[in-house]
Design a protein around this motif. Sequence first.
Motif, PDB file in Angstrom:
ATOM      1  N   VAL A   7       0.840  -1.205   0.000  1.00  0.00           N
ATOM      2  CA  VAL A   7       0.000   0.000   0.000  1.00  0.00           C
ATOM      3  C   VAL A   7       0.873   1.253   0.000  1.00  0.00           C
ATOM      4  N   CYS A   8       1.927   1.238   0.786  1.00  0.00           N
ATOM      5  CA  CYS A   8       2.835   2.401   0.820  1.00  0.00           C
ATOM      6  C   CYS A   8       3.468   2.647  -0.543  1.00  0.00           C
ATOM      7  N   LEU A   9       3.910   1.578  -1.198  1.00  0.00           N
ATOM      8  CA  LEU A   9       4.494   1.740  -2.531  1.00  0.00           C
ATOM      9  C   LEU A   9       3.457   2.267  -3.512  1.00  0.00           C
ATOM     10  N   ALA A  10       2.227   1.772  -3.423  1.00  0.00           N
ATOM     11  CA  ALA A  10       1.165   2.250  -4.310  1.00  0.00           C
ATOM     12  C   ALA A  10       0.897   3.732  -4.090  1.00  0.00           C
ATOM     13  N   VAL A  11       0.927   4.171  -2.843  1.00  0.00           N
ATOM     14  CA  VAL A  11       0.725   5.602  -2.550  1.00  0.00           C
ATOM     15  C   VAL A  11       1.868   6.428  -3.139  1.00  0.00           C
ATOM     16  N   VAL A  12       3.088   5.964  -2.958  1.00  0.00           N
ATOM     17  CA  VAL A  12       4.248   6.681  -3.516  1.00  0.00           C
ATOM     18  C   VAL A  12       4.135   6.786  -5.030  1.00  0.00           C
ATOM     19  N   LEU A  13       3.854   5.672  -5.677  1.00  0.00           N
ATOM     20  CA  LEU A  13       3.760   5.679  -7.143  1.00  0.00           C
ATOM     21  C   LEU A  13       2.589   6.532  -7.622  1.00  0.00           C
ATOM     22  N   GLY A  14       1.453   6.431  -6.947  1.00  0.00           N
ATOM     23  CA  GLY A  14       0.293   7.246  -7.324  1.00  0.00           C
ATOM     24  C   GLY A  14       0.564   8.727  -7.141  1.00  0.00           C
ATOM     25  N   ALA A  15       1.164   9.087  -6.005  1.00  0.00           N
ATOM     26  CA  ALA A  15       1.486  10.505  -5.762  1.00  0.00           C
ATOM     27  C   ALA A  15       2.509  11.010  -6.773  1.00  0.00           C
ATOM     28  N   THR A  16       3.427  10.143  -7.157  1.00  0.00           N
ATOM     29  CA  THR A  16       4.433  10.537  -8.147  1.00  0.00           C
ATOM     30  C   THR A  16       3.779  10.809  -9.496  1.00  0.00           C
ATOM     31  N   LEU A  34       0.496  11.002 -10.395  1.00  0.00           N
ATOM     32  CA  LEU A  34      -0.680  11.881 -10.448  1.00  0.00           C
ATOM     33  C   LEU A  34      -0.424  13.270  -9.873  1.00  0.00           C
ATOM     34  N   GLY A  35       0.612  13.405  -9.059  1.00  0.00           N
ATOM     35  CA  GLY A  35       0.866  14.687  -8.414  1.00  0.00           C
ATOM     36  C   GLY A  35       2.188  15.335  -8.794  1.00  0.00           C
ATOM     37  N   ALA A  36       3.289  14.619  -8.588  1.00  0.00           N
ATOM     38  CA  ALA A  36       4.607  15.225  -8.813  1.00  0.00           C
ATOM     39  C   ALA A  36       4.922  15.420 -10.293  1.00  0.00           C
ATOM     40  N   VAL A  37       4.658  14.412 -11.099  1.00  0.00           N
ATOM     41  CA  VAL A  37       4.981  14.525 -12.533  1.00  0.00           C
ATOM     42  C   VAL A  37       4.257  15.707 -13.178  1.00  0.00           C
ATOM     43  N   PRO A  38       2.949  15.897 -12.936  1.00  0.00           N
ATOM     44  CA  PRO A  38       2.299  17.071 -13.536  1.00  0.00           C
ATOM     45  C   PRO A  38       2.905  18.404 -13.073  1.00  0.00           C
ATOM     46  N   GLN A  39       3.339  18.490 -11.830  1.00  0.00           N
ATOM     47  CA  GLN A  39       3.952  19.738 -11.354  1.00  0.00           C
ATOM     48  C   GLN A  39       5.322  19.952 -11.990  1.00  0.00           C
ATOM     49  N   HIS A  40       6.064  18.869 -12.174  1.00  0.00           N
ATOM     50  CA  HIS A  40       7.352  18.998 -12.868  1.00  0.00           C
ATOM     51  C   HIS A  40       7.141  19.445 -14.313  1.00  0.00           C
ATOM     52  N   ARG A  58       4.801  24.937  -4.750  1.00  0.00           N
ATOM     53  CA  ARG A  58       4.071  24.659  -3.502  1.00  0.00           C
ATOM     54  C   ARG A  58       3.308  23.338  -3.602  1.00  0.00           C
ATOM     55  N   ARG A  59       2.652  23.113  -4.739  1.00  0.00           N
ATOM     56  CA  ARG A  59       1.921  21.853  -4.931  1.00  0.00           C
ATOM     57  C   ARG A  59       2.887  20.666  -4.934  1.00  0.00           C
ATOM     58  N   LEU A  60       4.042  20.830  -5.558  1.00  0.00           N
ATOM     59  CA  LEU A  60       5.048  19.773  -5.581  1.00  0.00           C
ATOM     60  C   LEU A  60       5.498  19.436  -4.156  1.00  0.00           C
ATOM     61  N   LEU A  61       5.712  20.445  -3.333  1.00  0.00           N
ATOM     62  CA  LEU A  61       6.115  20.207  -1.947  1.00  0.00           C
ATOM     63  C   LEU A  61       5.027  19.462  -1.170  1.00  0.00           C
ATOM     64  N   ARG A  62       3.770  19.811  -1.404  1.00  0.00           N
ATOM     65  CA  ARG A  62       2.664  19.099  -0.730  1.00  0.00           C
ATOM     66  C   ARG A  62       2.621  17.639  -1.157  1.00  0.00           C
ATOM     67  N   VAL A  63       2.725  17.395  -2.450  1.00  0.00           N
ATOM     68  CA  VAL A  63       2.726  16.023  -2.961  1.00  0.00           C
ATOM     69  C   VAL A  63       3.928  15.272  -2.401  1.00  0.00           C
ATOM     70  N   ASP A  64       5.050  15.934  -2.350  1.00  0.00           N
ATOM     71  CA  ASP A  64       6.250  15.272  -1.866  1.00  0.00           C
ATOM     72  C   ASP A  64       6.150  14.925  -0.389  1.00  0.00           C
ATOM     73  N   SER A  65       5.419  15.713   0.371  1.00  0.00           N
ATOM     74  CA  SER A  65       5.203  15.366   1.776  1.00  0.00           C
ATOM     75  C   SER A  65       4.437  14.054   1.900  1.00  0.00           C
ATOM     76  N   VAL A  66       3.499  13.823   0.993  1.00  0.00           N
ATOM     77  CA  VAL A  66       2.776  12.546   0.967  1.00  0.00           C
ATOM     78  C   VAL A  66       3.748  11.414   0.656  1.00  0.00           C
ATOM     79  N   ARG A  67       4.629  11.640  -0.320  1.00  0.00           N
ATOM     80  CA  ARG A  67       5.595  10.597  -0.677  1.00  0.00           C
ATOM     81  C   ARG A  67       6.553  10.303   0.477  1.00  0.00           C
ATOM     82  N   VAL A  68       6.990  11.337   1.181  1.00  0.00           N
ATOM     83  CA  VAL A  68       7.879  11.137   2.329  1.00  0.00           C
ATOM     84  C   VAL A  68       7.179  10.300   3.400  1.00  0.00           C
TER      85      VAL A  68
END
Length: 141
Positions: free
Chosen positions: A85-94, A96-102, A115-125
């Motif tokens: 589940v943790c890996l799925a969250v990391v991959l999903g956040a990457t 669906l969240g980080a890639v679009p911000q990049h 700012r959005r990238l930092l929020r998404v990255d907090s989820v990944r952390v």
Amino acid sequence: MTALAVAHLVLVAAYAGFQWTVRVVVYPQMARVGDGFAEYERAHQQRISRVVGPLFAGQGVTTCWLLVLALRGSAPAVPVLAGAVCLAVVLGATWLGAVPQHRVLDRGWDAGAHRRLLRVDSVRVAAATAGLAAGVWLVLG
């Protein structure tokens, strides 16, 4: 299974350390780049992919293997499922969240995207850290 569990733990630990470094060091420094940010961002994406790609692939392989073993009753299901589940969250956040911000940052500095990238990255952390805990649980439990 012990060697597999240890290999998995090494991979999740490496990824968690990587993710913490990105969140605490790399991403906050982006705001200070200034002129040439778009080129900086593109170089960042190319270089970081060389590190994160193998970590994602390795975790994907060990997680799938552990899931098969858990289904067969040869591995403890709860830590394996928690790690998956943790890996799925990391991959999903990457994806669906980080890639679009990049992609937005590819065009140049954008404080909102950052700012959005930092929020998404907090989820990944958080997910990477929880995945590390699940990996420790798997090895020691």
